[in-house]
Design an enzyme around this catalytic site. Sequence first.
Site, PDB file in Angstrom:
ATOM      1  N   LYS A  13      -4.532   0.785   3.622  1.00  0.00           N
ATOM      2  CA  LYS A  13      -5.846  -0.449   3.348  1.00  0.00           C
ATOM      3  C   LYS A  13      -4.720  -1.180   2.918  1.00  0.00           C
ATOM      4  O   LYS A  13      -4.819  -2.503   3.182  1.00  0.00           O
ATOM      5  CB  LYS A  13      -7.009   0.402   3.096  1.00  0.00           C
ATOM      6  CG  LYS A  13      -7.681   1.232   3.484  1.00  0.00           C
ATOM      7  CD  LYS A  13      -9.199   2.135   2.576  1.00  0.00           C
ATOM      8  CE  LYS A  13      -8.751   2.582   1.728  1.00  0.00           C
ATOM      9  NZ  LYS A  13      -8.262   4.015   1.621  1.00  0.00           N
ATOM     10  N   ARG A  32     -17.486   3.284  -1.730  1.00  0.00           N
ATOM     11  CA  ARG A  32     -16.765   4.609  -0.745  1.00  0.00           C
ATOM     12  C   ARG A  32     -18.074   5.256  -0.831  1.00  0.00           C
ATOM     13  O   ARG A  32     -17.637   6.235  -0.432  1.00  0.00           O
ATOM     14  CB  ARG A  32     -15.852   5.032  -1.703  1.00  0.00           C
ATOM     15  CG  ARG A  32     -14.154   4.731  -1.872  1.00  0.00           C
ATOM     16  CD  ARG A  32     -13.400   5.384  -2.720  1.00  0.00           C
ATOM     17  NE  ARG A  32     -12.248   5.683  -3.153  1.00  0.00           N
ATOM     18  CZ  ARG A  32     -11.514   5.254  -2.705  1.00  0.00           C
ATOM     19  NH1 ARG A  32     -10.827   3.600  -3.265  1.00  0.00           N
ATOM     20  NH2 ARG A  32     -10.779   5.637  -2.367  1.00  0.00           N
ATOM     21  N   ARG A  45       5.084   8.246  -0.832  1.00  0.00           N
ATOM     22  CA  ARG A  45       4.383   6.761  -0.960  1.00  0.00           C
ATOM     23  C   ARG A  45       4.769   6.679  -2.692  1.00  0.00           C
ATOM     24  O   ARG A  45       4.556   7.659  -3.644  1.00  0.00           O
ATOM     25  CB  ARG A  45       2.942   6.320  -1.299  1.00  0.00           C
ATOM     26  CG  ARG A  45       2.204   5.641  -1.536  1.00  0.00           C
ATOM     27  CD  ARG A  45       0.801   5.414  -1.035  1.00  0.00           C
ATOM     28  NE  ARG A  45       0.099   5.465  -1.636  1.00  0.00           N
ATOM     29  CZ  ARG A  45      -1.271   5.744  -1.916  1.00  0.00           C
ATOM     30  NH1 ARG A  45      -1.606   4.960  -0.312  1.00  0.00           N
ATOM     31  NH2 ARG A  45      -1.947   6.123  -2.249  1.00  0.00           N
ATOM     32  N   ARG A  99       2.679   7.930  -7.788  1.00  0.00           N
ATOM     33  CA  ARG A  99       0.543   8.140  -7.960  1.00  0.00           C
ATOM     34  C   ARG A  99       0.545   9.677  -8.637  1.00  0.00           C
ATOM     35  O   ARG A  99       0.986  10.295  -7.586  1.00  0.00           O
ATOM     36  CB  ARG A  99      -0.374   7.459  -7.095  1.00  0.00           C
ATOM     37  CG  ARG A  99      -0.688   5.950  -7.321  1.00  0.00           C
ATOM     38  CD  ARG A  99      -1.333   5.424  -6.021  1.00  0.00           C
ATOM     39  NE  ARG A  99      -2.804   6.082  -5.897  1.00  0.00           N
ATOM     40  CZ  ARG A  99      -3.488   5.764  -5.388  1.00  0.00           C
ATOM     41  NH1 ARG A  99      -3.502   5.071  -4.525  1.00  0.00           N
ATOM     42  NH2 ARG A  99      -4.902   6.593  -4.977  1.00  0.00           N
ATOM     43  N   ARG A 107      -9.217  14.626  -1.882  1.00  0.00           N
ATOM     44  CA  ARG A 107      -9.750  12.948  -1.334  1.00  0.00           C
ATOM     45  C   ARG A 107      -9.876  13.275  -0.219  1.00  0.00           C
ATOM     46  O   ARG A 107     -10.504  12.225   0.290  1.00  0.00           O
ATOM     47  CB  ARG A 107      -7.983  11.827  -2.021  1.00  0.00           C
ATOM     48  CG  ARG A 107      -7.919  12.007  -3.688  1.00  0.00           C
ATOM     49  CD  ARG A 107      -6.653  11.574  -3.989  1.00  0.00           C
ATOM     50  NE  ARG A 107      -5.822  10.109  -3.392  1.00  0.00           N
ATOM     51  CZ  ARG A 107      -4.864   9.920  -3.272  1.00  0.00           C
ATOM     52  NH1 ARG A 107      -3.775  10.163  -3.706  1.00  0.00           N
ATOM     53  NH2 ARG A 107      -5.194   7.807  -2.898  1.00  0.00           N
TER      54      ARG A 107
HETATM   55  P1  AMP Z   1      -7.532   4.082  -4.193  1.00  0.00           P
HETATM   56  O1  AMP Z   1      -6.166   3.473  -4.908  1.00  0.00           O
HETATM   57  O2  AMP Z   1      -8.655   2.775  -3.524  1.00  0.00           O
HETATM   58  O3  AMP Z   1      -6.872   5.094  -3.183  1.00  0.00           O
HETATM   59  O4  AMP Z   1      -8.435   4.328  -5.581  1.00  0.00           O
HETATM   60  C1  AMP Z   1      -7.793   5.408  -6.759  1.00  0.00           C
HETATM   61  C2  AMP Z   1      -9.180   5.996  -7.463  1.00  0.00           C
HETATM   62  O5  AMP Z   1      -9.409   5.611  -7.554  1.00  0.00           O
HETATM   63  C3  AMP Z   1      -9.695   7.129  -6.111  1.00  0.00           C
HETATM   64  O6  AMP Z   1      -9.537   8.540  -5.675  1.00  0.00           O
HETATM   65  C4  AMP Z   1     -10.865   7.284  -7.092  1.00  0.00           C
HETATM   66  O7  AMP Z   1     -11.152   8.164  -7.861  1.00  0.00           O
HETATM   67  C5  AMP Z   1     -10.905   6.108  -7.787  1.00  0.00           C
HETATM   68  N1  AMP Z   1     -11.394   5.224  -7.395  1.00  0.00           N
HETATM   69  C6  AMP Z   1     -11.601   3.657  -6.682  1.00  0.00           C
HETATM   70  N2  AMP Z   1     -12.090   3.663  -5.389  1.00  0.00           N
HETATM   71  C7  AMP Z   1     -13.330   3.815  -6.098  1.00  0.00           C
HETATM   72  C8  AMP Z   1     -14.600   3.865  -5.476  1.00  0.00           C
HETATM   73  N3  AMP Z   1     -15.265   2.414  -4.878  1.00  0.00           N
HETATM   74  N4  AMP Z   1     -15.760   4.614  -5.703  1.00  0.00           N
HETATM   75  C9  AMP Z   1     -15.424   5.575  -6.800  1.00  0.00           C
HETATM   76  N5  AMP Z   1     -14.251   5.780  -6.853  1.00  0.00           N
HETATM   77  C10 AMP Z   1     -12.930   5.213  -6.072  1.00  0.00           C
END
Ligand code: AMP
Length: 207
Positions: free
Chosen positions: A13, A87, A122, A152, A163
Amino acid sequence: MRVIILGAPGAGKGTQALRLCETFGLSHLSTGDLLRVEVAANSLIGEQAAAFMKQGQLVPNALIIGMIQDRMARLGSGGFLLDGFPRTVEQAESLEAAGIVIDQVISLQVPDAVIIQRLSGRRIHLASGRIYHIDSHPILVDDQSGEPLVQREDDQADVVANRLKIYHQITEPLMDWYQQKPLKLSRISGLGTAEEVYSRIEAVVQE
Ligand code: AMP
């Protein structure tokens, strides 16, 4: 153009979002990137979100919805791409309730086994959100800034499993939710090179 990109963690994404935004002049709103900046700055939001993120849990809806609405209010009338938001169905409903009309939802489809392989290698550049993989980019510095890349904390194997579970249980049902809405929903294979995936996405965005 108001676009949402959906997909499991590691589906591509972020990489595709950056390129789409560049090509089509969209504002990129990644809740994950926004949260990581808050965590790095030790802000109140960052402090509240950090423990959830570390464990691969979703940050509570109230916190995330407040953060994204604040950002969107400052966007103006231009197009945008939402990456990592919504999400949950509740988050999608909050967009509707705020009168934000989405034109297109792109769902990137990648099998779990490929996701696990991708996430273990990554590395990211924190300030820009640029994403690399150690196989194709073994020198661990950002191309543009020369700054170091980091892994990360939530890309560790046990957190990745969590996740993915949450993605399948809570986020994937959003596809059925969006299917009922008057917008274009495209399921696109996220397999292959970033270039190949981008060509598929560009074709459906331009249709
Ligand atoms: P990402 O970089 O999009 O994988 O987001 C990293 C982390 O941020 C996720 O595993 C969640 O803990 C939190 N996070 C990001 N976007 C959301 C969302 N829309 N709702 C809830 N938690 C989020």
